[in-house]
Design a protein around this motif. Structure first.
Motif, PDB file in Angstrom:
ATOM      1  N   PHE A  27       3.053  45.223  67.550  1.00  0.00           N
ATOM      2  CA  PHE A  27       2.909  45.939  68.821  1.00  0.00           C
ATOM      3  C   PHE A  27       4.193  46.699  69.150  1.00  0.00           C
ATOM      4  O   PHE A  27       4.149  47.855  69.593  1.00  0.00           O
ATOM      5  N   GLU A  28       5.350  46.045  68.924  1.00  0.00           N
ATOM      6  CA  GLU A  28       6.630  46.714  69.201  1.00  0.00           C
ATOM      7  C   GLU A  28       6.815  47.940  68.317  1.00  0.00           C
ATOM      8  O   GLU A  28       7.421  48.930  68.740  1.00  0.00           O
ATOM      9  N   ALA A  29       6.284  47.880  67.086  1.00  0.00           N
ATOM     10  CA  ALA A  29       6.393  49.029  66.181  1.00  0.00           C
ATOM     11  C   ALA A  29       5.575  50.218  66.676  1.00  0.00           C
ATOM     12  O   ALA A  29       5.892  51.383  66.380  1.00  0.00           O
ATOM     13  N   GLN A  30       4.521  49.937  67.456  1.00  0.00           N
ATOM     14  CA  GLN A  30       3.658  51.015  67.957  1.00  0.00           C
ATOM     15  C   GLN A  30       4.202  51.678  69.221  1.00  0.00           C
ATOM     16  O   GLN A  30       3.824  52.813  69.523  1.00  0.00           O
ATOM     17  N   ILE A  31       5.066  50.972  69.947  1.00  0.00           N
ATOM     18  CA  ILE A  31       5.495  51.454  71.266  1.00  0.00           C
ATOM     19  C   ILE A  31       6.086  52.863  71.233  1.00  0.00           C
ATOM     20  O   ILE A  31       5.720  53.712  72.069  1.00  0.00           O
ATOM     21  N   PRO A  32       7.005  53.192  70.293  1.00  0.00           N
ATOM     22  CA  PRO A  32       7.542  54.565  70.283  1.00  0.00           C
ATOM     23  C   PRO A  32       6.456  55.626  70.134  1.00  0.00           C
ATOM     24  O   PRO A  32       6.543  56.702  70.739  1.00  0.00           O
ATOM     25  N   TYR A  33       5.404  55.345  69.354  1.00  0.00           N
ATOM     26  CA  TYR A  33       4.322  56.306  69.156  1.00  0.00           C
ATOM     27  C   TYR A  33       3.457  56.425  70.415  1.00  0.00           C
ATOM     28  O   TYR A  33       2.971  57.512  70.739  1.00  0.00           O
ATOM     29  N   ILE A  34       3.306  55.303  71.119  1.00  0.00           N
ATOM     30  CA  ILE A  34       2.574  55.343  72.393  1.00  0.00           C
ATOM     31  C   ILE A  34       3.343  56.177  73.402  1.00  0.00           C
ATOM     32  O   ILE A  34       2.769  57.004  74.132  1.00  0.00           O
ATOM     33  N   VAL A  35       4.667  55.979  73.443  1.00  0.00           N
ATOM     34  CA  VAL A  35       5.516  56.748  74.355  1.00  0.00           C
ATOM     35  C   VAL A  35       5.448  58.233  74.009  1.00  0.00           C
ATOM     36  O   VAL A  35       5.310  59.092  74.906  1.00  0.00           O
ATOM     37  N   LYS A  36       5.527  58.543  72.723  1.00  0.00           N
ATOM     38  CA  LYS A  36       5.472  59.941  72.284  1.00  0.00           C
ATOM     39  C   LYS A  36       4.138  60.577  72.675  1.00  0.00           C
ATOM     40  O   LYS A  36       4.083  61.733  73.099  1.00  0.00           O
ATOM     41  N   TYR A  37       3.061  59.831  72.543  1.00  0.00           N
ATOM     42  CA  TYR A  37       1.733  60.352  72.872  1.00  0.00           C
ATOM     43  C   TYR A  37       1.665  60.792  74.343  1.00  0.00           C
ATOM     44  O   TYR A  37       1.144  61.858  74.666  1.00  0.00           O
ATOM     45  N   HIS A  38       2.229  59.978  75.216  1.00  0.00           N
ATOM     46  CA  HIS A  38       2.197  60.313  76.646  1.00  0.00           C
ATOM     47  C   HIS A  38       3.169  61.444  76.985  1.00  0.00           C
ATOM     48  O   HIS A  38       2.869  62.295  77.837  1.00  0.00           O
ATOM     49  N   ILE A  39       4.329  61.475  76.299  1.00  0.00           N
ATOM     50  CA  ILE A  39       5.294  62.553  76.566  1.00  0.00           C
ATOM     51  C   ILE A  39       4.747  63.884  76.070  1.00  0.00           C
ATOM     52  O   ILE A  39       4.953  64.930  76.698  1.00  0.00           O
ATOM     53  N   ASP A  40       4.040  63.856  74.943  1.00  0.00           N
ATOM     54  CA  ASP A  40       3.507  65.086  74.345  1.00  0.00           C
ATOM     55  C   ASP A  40       2.522  65.815  75.257  1.00  0.00           C
ATOM     56  O   ASP A  40       2.247  67.004  75.064  1.00  0.00           O
ATOM     57  N   LYS A  41       1.994  65.097  76.245  1.00  0.00           N
ATOM     58  CA  LYS A  41       1.071  65.759  77.181  1.00  0.00           C
ATOM     59  C   LYS A  41       1.799  66.819  77.998  1.00  0.00           C
ATOM     60  O   LYS A  41       1.202  67.809  78.421  1.00  0.00           O
ATOM     61  N   GLY A  42       3.106  66.582  78.226  1.00  0.00           N
ATOM     62  CA  GLY A  42       3.881  67.559  78.979  1.00  0.00           C
ATOM     63  C   GLY A  42       4.697  68.469  78.095  1.00  0.00           C
ATOM     64  O   GLY A  42       4.766  69.677  78.309  1.00  0.00           O
ATOM     65  N   LYS A  43       5.310  67.876  77.051  1.00  0.00           N
ATOM     66  CA  LYS A  43       6.113  68.670  76.118  1.00  0.00           C
ATOM     67  C   LYS A  43       6.175  67.941  74.780  1.00  0.00           C
ATOM     68  O   LYS A  43       5.991  66.731  74.702  1.00  0.00           O
ATOM     69  N   GLN A  44       6.438  68.686  73.721  1.00  0.00           N
ATOM     70  CA  GLN A  44       6.504  68.118  72.386  1.00  0.00           C
ATOM     71  C   GLN A  44       7.877  67.482  72.159  1.00  0.00           C
ATOM     72  O   GLN A  44       8.912  68.056  72.502  1.00  0.00           O
ATOM     73  N   VAL A  45       7.880  66.280  71.593  1.00  0.00           N
ATOM     74  CA  VAL A  45       9.135  65.610  71.269  1.00  0.00           C
ATOM     75  C   VAL A  45       9.061  65.082  69.836  1.00  0.00           C
ATOM     76  O   VAL A  45       7.980  64.860  69.294  1.00  0.00           O
ATOM     77  N   SER A  92       6.426  53.309  52.982  1.00  0.00           N
ATOM     78  CA  SER A  92       6.815  54.408  53.868  1.00  0.00           C
ATOM     79  C   SER A  92       7.978  53.962  54.744  1.00  0.00           C
ATOM     80  O   SER A  92       8.362  52.785  54.755  1.00  0.00           O
ATOM     81  N   GLN A  93       8.515  54.904  55.491  1.00  0.00           N
ATOM     82  CA  GLN A  93       9.602  54.585  56.408  1.00  0.00           C
ATOM     83  C   GLN A  93       9.138  53.588  57.465  1.00  0.00           C
ATOM     84  O   GLN A  93       9.882  52.689  57.849  1.00  0.00           O
ATOM     85  N   SER A  94       7.888  53.750  57.898  1.00  0.00           N
ATOM     86  CA  SER A  94       7.348  52.864  58.936  1.00  0.00           C
ATOM     87  C   SER A  94       7.153  51.444  58.422  1.00  0.00           C
ATOM     88  O   SER A  94       7.457  50.469  59.126  1.00  0.00           O
ATOM     89  N   SER A  95       6.655  51.297  57.189  1.00  0.00           N
ATOM     90  CA  SER A  95       6.444  49.957  56.639  1.00  0.00           C
ATOM     91  C   SER A  95       7.775  49.257  56.384  1.00  0.00           C
ATOM     92  O   SER A  95       7.918  48.054  56.630  1.00  0.00           O
ATOM     93  N   GLU A  96       8.754  50.022  55.926  1.00  0.00           N
ATOM     94  CA  GLU A  96      10.082  49.446  55.709  1.00  0.00           C
ATOM     95  C   GLU A  96      10.723  49.033  57.038  1.00  0.00           C
ATOM     96  O   GLU A  96      11.413  48.013  57.107  1.00  0.00           O
ATOM     97  N   ALA A  97      10.473  49.834  58.087  1.00  0.00           N
ATOM     98  CA  ALA A  97      10.999  49.497  59.410  1.00  0.00           C
ATOM     99  C   ALA A  97      10.346  48.220  59.941  1.00  0.00           C
ATOM    100  O   ALA A  97      11.013  47.378  60.563  1.00  0.00           O
ATOM    101  N   LEU A  98       9.038  48.067  59.683  1.00  0.00           N
ATOM    102  CA  LEU A  98       8.329  46.856  60.112  1.00  0.00           C
ATOM    103  C   LEU A  98       8.886  45.625  59.409  1.00  0.00           C
ATOM    104  O   LEU A  98       9.125  44.593  60.056  1.00  0.00           O
TER     105      LEU A  98
END
Length: 309
Positions: free
Chosen positions: A135-153, A53-59
């Motif tokens: 852990f660094e690969a997860q950070i964008p998804y963690i950030v998105k999870y918290h932002i999504d509480k206010g608005k979708q990104v 996947s794109q994520s595995s290739e990025a890792l």
């Protein structure tokens, strides 16, 4: 003065070209050896990508970008990835399973990655580096999870912004930007440059023409100008070489380092100038040059290793 420049510089241009090529060849050899040594000391790891996947290739790309490791991709058909560790082909092997992309989105990577590593100090370091990368690969998804509480990104927007705003390692910045007074690697290269430069007493043997020199010395200060011109040209070549070497090695050296190099180069070239114009026999001149070069290089390296310069 014009006749001296013609005699020492213009008429000897082939000798200077050959000397410059010899120094350049020595520097190139040093850089190639340095790259090979860096490759030897990199930790080899084996990675199996079953998700594709794109994520595995990025890792995998993130792991490859780590300067302390070399990544070997192993095929999907291999069932026993731990064999790469057992046979000492790698210090660590990991398998990225199917569904890794979804697990990353859900931030549920615990027990997802299959990982084997050598049970020693090097293996532990490799395991820490891979864990940090995951852990660094997860950070964008963690950030998105918290932002999504206010608005979708969009996750791609988050990734782009995250990598743009991520500051460079402070340790790396200090290593790159802070000037150094000492460098064993660069000091060794400077010593090698002096060794290679000792061949100048053979390359410029045409300058040792007693009859012509005696006629030139009849004019006021001609001997002084002759030695000064000879010394300055070679000092320029040597100092330019060490500056280029520092640039290629990405080492920011202080003015003190270059001042010490300049001082040793001036002493070195002053003595070689005397040997070239005073000693008549080529074999004696070469022996004395080699002896003096060994002496000055030894003194320089002892001062460098001892931290006195």
């Amino acid at each position: 003065m014009k006749s001296i420049l013609y005699l020492v510089v213009q008429k000897q241009w082939k000798s200077y070209l050959l000397l410059s090529l010899l120094i350049a060849g020595m520097l190139l050899t040093c850089f190639i050896l340095q790259q090979k040594m860096n490759a030897v000391f990199k930790m080899p790891i084996a990675v199996q990508d079953l998700d594709h996947s794109q994520s595995s290739e990025a890792l995998i790309a993130m792991l490859k970008n780590n300067h302390d490791m070399t990544v070997k991709i192993i095929g999907d058909e291999e069932s026993f990835i731990e064999d790469h560790v057992k046979t000492k082909e790698a210090v660590l092997s990991l398998s990225i399973p199917e569904g890794f992309n979804e697990a990353l989105k859900q931030q549920s990577l615990r027990d997802t990655i299959i990982l084997y590593y050598r049970d020693d100090f090097i293996g532990a370091i490799a395991q820490e580096i891979v864990s940090k990368t995951l852990f660094e690969a997860q950070i964008p998804y963690i950030v998105k999870y918290h932002i999504d509480k206010g608005k979708q990104v969009n996750i791609e927007e988050v990734k782009k912004m995250y990598y743009q705003k991520t500051p460079e390692s402070r340790m790396k910045q200090i290593a790159v930007s802070k000037s150094q007074d000492e460098s064993i690697a660069l000091s060794t290269i400077f010593a090698l440059i002096l060794f290679v430069s000792s061949i100048q007493v053979i390359l410029h043997y045409h300058l040792k023409q007693d009859a012509a020199l005696e006629r030139m010395y009849m004019f006021d200060k001609t001997k002084f100008y002759l030695h000064i011109t000879y010394i300055m040209v070679h000092v320029f070549i040597i100092m330019l070489s060490i500056i280029f070497a520092a640039l290629f090695m990405n080492q920011m050296m202080s003015i003190k380092f270059y001042f010490v190099c300049l001082l040793f180069t001036l002493i070195y070239e002053f003595v070689l100038s005397l040997l070239l114009f005073k000693v008549n026999t080529t074999s004696h001149r070469l022996f004395m040059t080699t002896t003096f070069t060994l002496m000055i290089v030894t003194v320089y390296m002892l001062l460098s290793i001892g931290g006195s310069i």
